[in-house]
Motif scaffolding. Sequence first.
Motif, PDB file in Angstrom:
ATOM      1  N   VAL A 184     -68.182  32.732 -38.435  1.00 36.41           N
ATOM      2  CA  VAL A 184     -68.204  31.426 -39.060  1.00 36.41           C
ATOM      3  C   VAL A 184     -67.157  30.569 -38.350  1.00 36.41           C
ATOM      4  N   GLY A 185     -67.549  29.360 -37.941  1.00 35.70           N
ATOM      5  CA  GLY A 185     -66.679  28.495 -37.161  1.00 35.70           C
ATOM      6  C   GLY A 185     -65.579  27.876 -37.998  1.00 35.70           C
ATOM      7  N   PRO A 186     -64.794  27.004 -37.380  1.00 33.54           N
ATOM      8  CA  PRO A 186     -64.989  26.424 -36.060  1.00 33.54           C
ATOM      9  C   PRO A 186     -64.166  27.052 -34.929  1.00 33.54           C
ATOM     10  N   SER A 187     -63.255  27.964 -35.211  1.00 33.69           N
ATOM     11  CA  SER A 187     -62.363  28.408 -34.146  1.00 33.69           C
ATOM     12  C   SER A 187     -62.178  29.918 -34.189  1.00 33.69           C
ATOM     13  N   SER A 188     -62.295  30.559 -33.026  1.00 33.47           N
ATOM     14  CA  SER A 188     -62.125  32.013 -33.010  1.00 33.47           C
ATOM     15  C   SER A 188     -60.698  32.390 -33.406  1.00 33.47           C
ATOM     16  N   SER A 189     -59.722  31.601 -32.967  1.00 35.97           N
ATOM     17  CA  SER A 189     -58.331  31.953 -33.296  1.00 35.97           C
ATOM     18  C   SER A 189     -57.943  31.498 -34.706  1.00 35.97           C
ATOM     19  N   HIS A 190     -58.345  30.268 -35.085  1.00 36.56           N
ATOM     20  CA  HIS A 190     -57.880  29.711 -36.363  1.00 36.56           C
ATOM     21  C   HIS A 190     -58.766  30.071 -37.542  1.00 36.56           C
ATOM     22  N   THR A 191     -60.014  30.527 -37.269  1.00 40.99           N
ATOM     23  CA  THR A 191     -60.904  30.884 -38.366  1.00 40.99           C
ATOM     24  C   THR A 191     -61.198  32.392 -38.342  1.00 40.99           C
ATOM     25  N   ALA A 192     -61.908  32.857 -37.298  1.00 37.21           N
ATOM     26  CA  ALA A 192     -62.249  34.284 -37.231  1.00 37.21           C
ATOM     27  C   ALA A 192     -60.986  35.150 -37.214  1.00 37.21           C
ATOM     28  N   GLY A 250     -60.097  25.381 -41.355  1.00 36.22           N
ATOM     29  CA  GLY A 250     -60.406  26.287 -42.454  1.00 36.22           C
ATOM     30  C   GLY A 250     -59.560  27.544 -42.421  1.00 36.22           C
ATOM     31  N   THR A 251     -58.373  27.456 -41.808  1.00 34.59           N
ATOM     32  CA  THR A 251     -57.519  28.650 -41.700  1.00 34.59           C
ATOM     33  C   THR A 251     -57.151  29.180 -43.091  1.00 34.59           C
ATOM     34  N   ASP A 252     -56.870  28.254 -44.009  1.00 34.29           N
ATOM     35  CA  ASP A 252     -56.483  28.682 -45.360  1.00 34.29           C
ATOM     36  C   ASP A 252     -57.621  29.449 -46.057  1.00 34.29           C
TER      37      ASP A 252
END
Lengths: 287, 222
Positions: free
Chosen positions: B15-23, B59-61
Amino acid sequence: MRAYEDWVVEAESKGLKISSVVLQNQIEELELSGEALFDRMGNNLKVMRESVKIGLSGKRRSASGLVGGDAAKVEEHRKSGSTLIGEVMSGVIAKALAVAEVNASMGRIVAAPTAGSCGVLPAVLFTLEEIFHSDEKELLSALFTAAGLGIIITERANVSGAEGGCQAEIGSAAAMSAAAAVELAGGSPRQTAHGAAIALKSMLGLVCDPVAGLVEVPCVKRNATGAMIALTAAEMALAGVKSAIPIDEVIDTMAEIGHQMSCSLKETAQGGLAATPTGRKIRADFL
Amino acid sequence: MSKSNVFDLLGPIMVGPSSSHTAGAVRLGTMARKILGEEPLEGIITLHGSFAETGKGHGTDVALIAGLIGMAPDDERIPDAPELAKERGFKVRFEKADLGDVHPNTVKFDLTGSKERVIVIGSSIGGGAILIRQINNFMVGINGDYPTLVILHQDLPGVVAQVTLLLATAQINIATMRVSREKKGAQALMVLETDQKIEEAVLELTRRLPSIKQALAIEPLE
């Protein structure tokens, strides 16, 4: 350090496609059967297909509200009969925007090679599917060709915006897509190398300057332009146009340019479009 | 660096948007949950650097909460994670702080379950890869690639030998190992990454060894 040239030479000498050479290499390295590898790649293809469909529905918006609905606009425009570049090519843009919008709105995508560049390969692949009525096996093979080039890029350079700028993300995606497109269209292994080289050369120097640090502006639209560059490069290669600089040297150059690039232009949201008055305002309004 | 394969280039499905900040954030939450070893009831999550700066838009939180309640990075319910956490009775609070000279994408979890409380600090180091850097007062380096055995013990001669002998007897090969301690003779933490899965029976035997206070087996991330 491996070279894409090695795979081209191996494919030529054995009369194979690049995808077969990559597959054989991965069977050995991952100690899995070809069937297992195809199955796993099939999951990627399935999610790619879903993400195009969901994005085209136009219902998704990103958290910041900056992104969403543009794929649906292009799709509608394309079907209106007033498309400038033709229905097929207009569809490439719509599909690339669709997947990138799904990503920006926390939908499910396949990183290809990254989340920020996830729209390029699906857009190219499913457009070729429409043109050539390719079957599942051919599409999956093309994914192995794309990923094979990606492996070489990670070994000689990188696919990270923070390390190499946007050229390393959308640029790599475009090169991988061009190679896949050439193979899917019936081009030779050598032609996949030329297509990839022409695509990557066209993306060299592109900086990673996301407004407010979000994977939205300019990332989403660059997926569409990246996909068009991939197809333009593939078309040239299929016509017999050659890249004067071989793909491996283009990749090395991409690494070197990334190295020379200022940190403010490598995903830090300090420079480029992020530092424009409007970019700063968006950041201030949102955060 | 290990060789890339085709699924590193095409994948993960996420689920996006960022591999580092989300996944990566989901995976950090997952690891923290595994280290707590039970359902978290309360959590204080401190965001550092880029996580604090751009976390909201990525969406890091919500991704961290998703991991804490057991979701995988490709779970389409990730955007609803805060709601689902609330339904489960898991209370989460976010803070921002400078955690010092650490990776820009770093998070500190202060988690409480019905039995345990644990502090975990970890970083999302790119492409969805993560590194757990600290558990309570101990520096560690867990990336979730291997089955991992974490043992809290007394800093005494022979404790390490007992554990490695037990693993050898169970035919479990040690890939990496790290021991750190608060001070000489005090509490120490042993972290072993292994090539084979650590079965519950082995874990139970480990817990029964003298001078072992706690032992935890963490399965690798998918």
